[in-house]
Design a protein around this motif. Structure first.
Motif, PDB file in Angstrom:
ATOM      1  N   ARG A  56       0.815  -1.203   0.000  1.00  0.00           N
ATOM      2  CA  ARG A  56       0.000   0.000   0.000  1.00  0.00           C
ATOM      3  C   ARG A  56       0.854   1.260   0.000  1.00  0.00           C
ATOM      4  NH1 ARG A  56      -4.241  -0.850   4.762  1.00  0.00           N
ATOM      5  NH2 ARG A  56      -2.346  -1.674   5.730  1.00  0.00           N
ATOM      6  N   ALA A  57       2.069   1.152   0.563  1.00  0.00           N
ATOM      7  CA  ALA A  57       2.964   2.311   0.557  1.00  0.00           C
ATOM      8  C   ALA A  57       3.300   2.716  -0.876  1.00  0.00           C
ATOM      9  CB  ALA A  57       4.246   1.980   1.324  1.00  0.00           C
ATOM     10  N   PHE A  58       3.522   1.738  -1.756  1.00  0.00           N
ATOM     11  CA  PHE A  58       3.808   2.032  -3.149  1.00  0.00           C
ATOM     12  C   PHE A  58       2.546   2.467  -3.892  1.00  0.00           C
ATOM     13  CE2 PHE A  58       7.379  -0.888  -2.188  1.00  0.00           C
ATOM     14  CZ  PHE A  58       8.427  -0.054  -2.551  1.00  0.00           C
ATOM     15  N   ASP A  59       1.409   1.928  -3.489  1.00  0.00           N
ATOM     16  CA  ASP A  59       0.165   2.283  -4.163  1.00  0.00           C
ATOM     17  C   ASP A  59      -0.187   3.754  -3.983  1.00  0.00           C
ATOM     18  OD1 ASP A  59      -0.094  -0.302  -5.031  1.00  0.00           O
ATOM     19  OD2 ASP A  59      -1.438  -0.924  -3.413  1.00  0.00           O
ATOM     20  N   TYR A  60       0.311   4.383  -2.913  1.00  0.00           N
ATOM     21  CA  TYR A  60       0.030   5.792  -2.678  1.00  0.00           C
ATOM     22  C   TYR A  60       0.977   6.720  -3.445  1.00  0.00           C
ATOM     23  CZ  TYR A  60      -3.266   4.771   1.090  1.00  0.00           C
ATOM     24  OH  TYR A  60      -4.354   4.339   1.801  1.00  0.00           O
ATOM     25  N   LEU A  61       2.074   6.173  -3.965  1.00  0.00           N
ATOM     26  CA  LEU A  61       3.056   7.012  -4.646  1.00  0.00           C
ATOM     27  C   LEU A  61       2.486   7.774  -5.841  1.00  0.00           C
ATOM     28  CD1 LEU A  61       6.358   4.909  -4.558  1.00  0.00           C
ATOM     29  CD2 LEU A  61       5.686   6.839  -3.124  1.00  0.00           C
ATOM     30  N   PRO A  62       1.671   7.136  -6.718  1.00  0.00           N
ATOM     31  CA  PRO A  62       1.123   7.904  -7.845  1.00  0.00           C
ATOM     32  C   PRO A  62       0.321   9.119  -7.396  1.00  0.00           C
ATOM     33  CG  PRO A  62       0.835   5.561  -8.209  1.00  0.00           C
ATOM     34  CD  PRO A  62       1.318   5.703  -6.797  1.00  0.00           C
ATOM     35  N   LYS A  63      -0.446   8.988  -6.324  1.00  0.00           N
ATOM     36  CA  LYS A  63      -1.235  10.118  -5.843  1.00  0.00           C
ATOM     37  C   LYS A  63      -0.338  11.248  -5.354  1.00  0.00           C
ATOM     38  CE  LYS A  63      -5.202   7.291  -4.469  1.00  0.00           C
ATOM     39  NZ  LYS A  63      -6.095   6.870  -3.361  1.00  0.00           N
ATOM     40  N   ILE A  64       0.732  10.888  -4.656  1.00  0.00           N
ATOM     41  CA  ILE A  64       1.671  11.906  -4.176  1.00  0.00           C
ATOM     42  C   ILE A  64       2.356  12.593  -5.358  1.00  0.00           C
ATOM     43  CG2 ILE A  64       3.818  12.266  -2.900  1.00  0.00           C
ATOM     44  CD1 ILE A  64       2.998   9.942  -1.086  1.00  0.00           C
ATOM     45  N   LEU A  65       2.741  11.803  -6.348  1.00  0.00           N
ATOM     46  CA  LEU A  65       3.422  12.372  -7.509  1.00  0.00           C
ATOM     47  C   LEU A  65       2.527  13.326  -8.281  1.00  0.00           C
ATOM     48  CD1 LEU A  65       5.299   9.172  -8.698  1.00  0.00           C
ATOM     49  CD2 LEU A  65       6.380  11.337  -8.106  1.00  0.00           C
ATOM     50  N   PHE A  66       1.305  12.907  -8.563  1.00  0.00           N
ATOM     51  CA  PHE A  66       0.418  13.730  -9.368  1.00  0.00           C
ATOM     52  C   PHE A  66      -0.122  14.940  -8.604  1.00  0.00           C
ATOM     53  CE2 PHE A  66      -0.049   9.873 -12.060  1.00  0.00           C
ATOM     54  CZ  PHE A  66       0.292  10.459 -13.268  1.00  0.00           C
ATOM     55  N   SER A  67      -0.243  14.812  -7.296  1.00  0.00           N
ATOM     56  CA  SER A  67      -0.829  15.897  -6.506  1.00  0.00           C
ATOM     57  C   SER A  67       0.188  16.912  -6.003  1.00  0.00           C
ATOM     58  CB  SER A  67      -1.589  15.317  -5.299  1.00  0.00           C
ATOM     59  OG  SER A  67      -2.631  14.458  -5.715  1.00  0.00           O
ATOM     60  N   LEU A  68       1.448  16.465  -5.790  1.00  0.00           N
ATOM     61  CA  LEU A  68       2.441  17.353  -5.179  1.00  0.00           C
ATOM     62  C   LEU A  68       3.732  17.461  -6.000  1.00  0.00           C
ATOM     63  CD1 LEU A  68       2.029  16.174  -1.467  1.00  0.00           C
ATOM     64  CD2 LEU A  68       1.222  18.325  -2.444  1.00  0.00           C
ATOM     65  N   SER A  69       4.388  16.332  -6.241  1.00  0.00           N
ATOM     66  CA  SER A  69       5.718  16.372  -6.845  1.00  0.00           C
ATOM     67  C   SER A  69       5.697  16.897  -8.276  1.00  0.00           C
ATOM     68  CB  SER A  69       6.346  14.978  -6.805  1.00  0.00           C
ATOM     69  OG  SER A  69       6.450  14.506  -5.480  1.00  0.00           O
ATOM     70  N   TYR A  70       4.841  16.319  -9.137  1.00  0.00           N
ATOM     71  CA  TYR A  70       4.790  16.756 -10.525  1.00  0.00           C
ATOM     72  C   TYR A  70       4.346  18.211 -10.671  1.00  0.00           C
ATOM     73  CZ  TYR A  70       5.750  12.107 -12.354  1.00  0.00           C
ATOM     74  OH  TYR A  70       6.345  10.917 -12.664  1.00  0.00           O
ATOM     75  N   PRO A  71       3.322  18.659  -9.943  1.00  0.00           N
ATOM     76  CA  PRO A  71       2.974  20.088 -10.030  1.00  0.00           C
ATOM     77  C   PRO A  71       4.138  20.999  -9.668  1.00  0.00           C
ATOM     78  CG  PRO A  71       1.184  18.876  -9.017  1.00  0.00           C
ATOM     79  CD  PRO A  71       2.322  17.911  -9.153  1.00  0.00           C
ATOM     80  N   ALA A  72       4.932  20.611  -8.667  1.00  0.00           N
ATOM     81  CA  ALA A  72       6.091  21.422  -8.287  1.00  0.00           C
ATOM     82  C   ALA A  72       7.119  21.470  -9.409  1.00  0.00           C
ATOM     83  CB  ALA A  72       6.721  20.870  -7.011  1.00  0.00           C
ATOM     84  N   VAL A  73       7.390  20.305 -10.045  1.00  0.00           N
ATOM     85  CA  VAL A  73       8.328  20.259 -11.171  1.00  0.00           C
ATOM     86  C   VAL A  73       7.824  21.116 -12.322  1.00  0.00           C
ATOM     87  CG1 VAL A  73       9.317  18.773 -12.946  1.00  0.00           C
ATOM     88  CG2 VAL A  73       9.259  18.001 -10.591  1.00  0.00           C
ATOM     89  N   ILE A  74       6.547  20.981 -12.632  1.00  0.00           N
ATOM     90  CA  ILE A  74       5.954  21.746 -13.731  1.00  0.00           C
ATOM     91  C   ILE A  74       6.075  23.241 -13.481  1.00  0.00           C
ATOM     92  CG2 ILE A  74       3.776  22.301 -14.885  1.00  0.00           C
ATOM     93  CD1 ILE A  74       2.969  19.355 -14.408  1.00  0.00           C
ATOM     94  N   LEU A  75       5.702  23.659 -12.286  1.00  0.00           N
ATOM     95  CA  LEU A  75       5.715  25.085 -11.959  1.00  0.00           C
ATOM     96  C   LEU A  75       7.127  25.655 -12.031  1.00  0.00           C
ATOM     97  CD1 LEU A  75       3.953  27.448 -11.095  1.00  0.00           C
ATOM     98  CD2 LEU A  75       4.331  26.784  -8.719  1.00  0.00           C
ATOM     99  N   LEU A  76       8.085  24.958 -11.447  1.00  0.00           N
ATOM    100  CA  LEU A  76       9.464  25.440 -11.449  1.00  0.00           C
ATOM    101  C   LEU A  76      10.066  25.399 -12.856  1.00  0.00           C
ATOM    102  CD1 LEU A  76      10.790  23.738  -8.193  1.00  0.00           C
ATOM    103  CD2 LEU A  76      10.338  26.168  -8.534  1.00  0.00           C
ATOM    104  N   SER A  77       9.727  24.362 -13.637  1.00  0.00           N
ATOM    105  CA  SER A  77      10.284  24.227 -14.979  1.00  0.00           C
ATOM    106  C   SER A  77       9.822  25.351 -15.890  1.00  0.00           C
ATOM    107  CB  SER A  77       9.905  22.874 -15.585  1.00  0.00           C
ATOM    108  OG  SER A  77      10.475  21.819 -14.848  1.00  0.00           O
ATOM    109  N   PHE A  78       8.524  25.607 -15.903  1.00  0.00           N
ATOM    110  CA  PHE A  78       8.002  26.632 -16.784  1.00  0.00           C
ATOM    111  C   PHE A  78       8.313  28.028 -16.284  1.00  0.00           C
ATOM    112  CE2 PHE A  78       5.794  23.145 -18.656  1.00  0.00           C
ATOM    113  CZ  PHE A  78       5.568  23.534 -19.963  1.00  0.00           C
ATOM    114  N   ALA A  79       8.355  28.195 -14.974  1.00  0.00           N
ATOM    115  CA  ALA A  79       8.681  29.502 -14.416  1.00  0.00           C
ATOM    116  C   ALA A  79      10.117  29.889 -14.744  1.00  0.00           C
ATOM    117  CB  ALA A  79       8.465  29.506 -12.902  1.00  0.00           C
ATOM    118  N   GLY A  80      10.992  28.877 -14.856  1.00  0.00           N
ATOM    119  CA  GLY A  80      12.394  29.154 -15.155  1.00  0.00           C
ATOM    120  C   GLY A  80      12.728  29.065 -16.625  1.00  0.00           C
ATOM    121  N   MET A  81      11.741  28.879 -17.484  1.00  0.00           N
ATOM    122  CA  MET A  81      11.979  28.722 -18.909  1.00  0.00           C
ATOM    123  C   MET A  81      12.202  30.074 -19.572  1.00  0.00           C
ATOM    124  SD  MET A  81       9.612  26.693 -21.685  1.00  0.00           S
ATOM    125  CE  MET A  81       9.647  25.176 -20.743  1.00  0.00           C
TER     126      MET A  81
END
Length: 310
Positions: free
Chosen positions: A27-52
């Motif tokens: 179950r610990a691994f099953d929660y990883l996609p939710k964490i990635l899509f809700s927190l980690s990926y949005p942070a990467v997207i925001l920082l990537s485009f903001a610094g483009m």
């Protein structure tokens, strides 16, 4: 950021695989996609485009937008055309989807960072955002036989899409992320690749039994996607005079392995779930081997899939 001289980041993928096989709490691994899509990926997207750099990357951004749209529509429709006499309806839609929709999020980002650096991460995110519109309209419609309005609306409201809009606003206006928000965003972004690799390893472990079901359809589909389509894309873009770094990136996204979405769609629309699992495992394994081969060639012969143009 992953350095091109160091392929040891794959040890995280191995750790996820071994821990799952060893009986670690799944179950610990099953929660990883939710964490990635809700927190980690949005942070990467925001920082990537903001610094483009909107001036320096303008041509690249325009190319990726156009290529993503053309690639998705043209190859998806061509796949259906070539499969018109294919009688296995449980697999037909899955093969067509696999030909154009790769695993950009869980597999694409780590390897894009490895081969192309921060530029590759930005372009991979942009490619995915453009393709999402077609996934939840054209692809969904052909799978379900009806419009995907609800799914499109849900896409627009998700954290990743919101981050794209905010990042684009920051890029074009030159505005800065507030100083108080920047450090936690960087911390979240730094978790993306490690968590994604652990997630991939766990998913491969959970579906490793699918290897027993490899058949001719699986081998044919994976070989066409991994080798033949990339050669076609290379030829077309070379004739068109496309810059080498954009050709390399286009070939990279074209050989990405099957997305988890194919498994989700197969369950939702009563397709061949076992076949979707086989495609996911085999294509992911072959993709990793191809990337290892490219990395070895890069070190042995001194070539790079990313020319020093940036």
């Amino acid at each position: 950021m992953i350095e091109a001289e160091n392929f040891s980041f794959l040890l995280l993928l191995l750790a996820g695989f071994v821990m799952t096989k060893a009986g670690f709490e799944r179950r610990a691994f099953d929660y990883l996609p939710k964490i990635l899509f809700s927190l980690s990926y949005p942070a990467v997207i925001l920082l990537s485009f903001a610094g483009m750099d909107r001036v320096g990357f303008g041509r690249d951004v325009a190319f990726i937008i156009g290529f993503s749209a053309a690639y998705t529509v043209v190859f998806y429709l061509l796949a259906y055309l070539f499969l018109c006499r294919y009688t296995n309806v449980g697999r037909k839609d899955l093969i067509a989807l696999y030909m154009v929709v790769g695993n950009q999020t869980f597999v694409g980002l780590p390897f894009a960072a490895y081969f192309f650096g921060s530029w590759g991460v930005q372009m991979a995110i942009l490619f995915t955002v453009v393709q999402d519109f077609f996934i939840w309209s054209l692809c969904y419609w052909m799978f379900a036989g009806k419009g995907g309005f609800k799914q499109t609306a849900r896409l627009i409201l998700n954290p990743c899409f919101v981050a794209v809009i905010l990042g684009a606003f920051l890029m074009w206006t030159g505005a800065q992320i507030p100083a108080i928000a920047a450090p936690p965003l960087v911390m979240l972004a730094d978790t993306t690749i490690p968590l994604a690799l652990l997630c991939i390893g766990s998913l491969l472990a959970q579906n490793s039994g699918a290897l027993k079901a490899i058949d001719r359809d699986t081998v044919f589909a994976v070989l066409v996607k991994t080798f033949i389509m990339s050669v076609i894309i290379f030829g077309i873009l070379t004739v068109a005079g496309t810059p080498p770094h954009l050709i390399a990136f286009s070939m990279f996204v074209s050989i990405l392995p099957a997305a988890l979405l194919s498994i989700i769609f197969s369950k939702e629309f009563n397709k061949d779930v076992a076949f979707a699992n086989v495609l996911f495992v085999v294509s992911t394994g072959l993709f990793i081997l191809v990337c290892i081969g490219l990395s070895a060639g890069q070190r042995m012969f001194g070539f790079s899939v990313m020319p020093a143009v940036l």
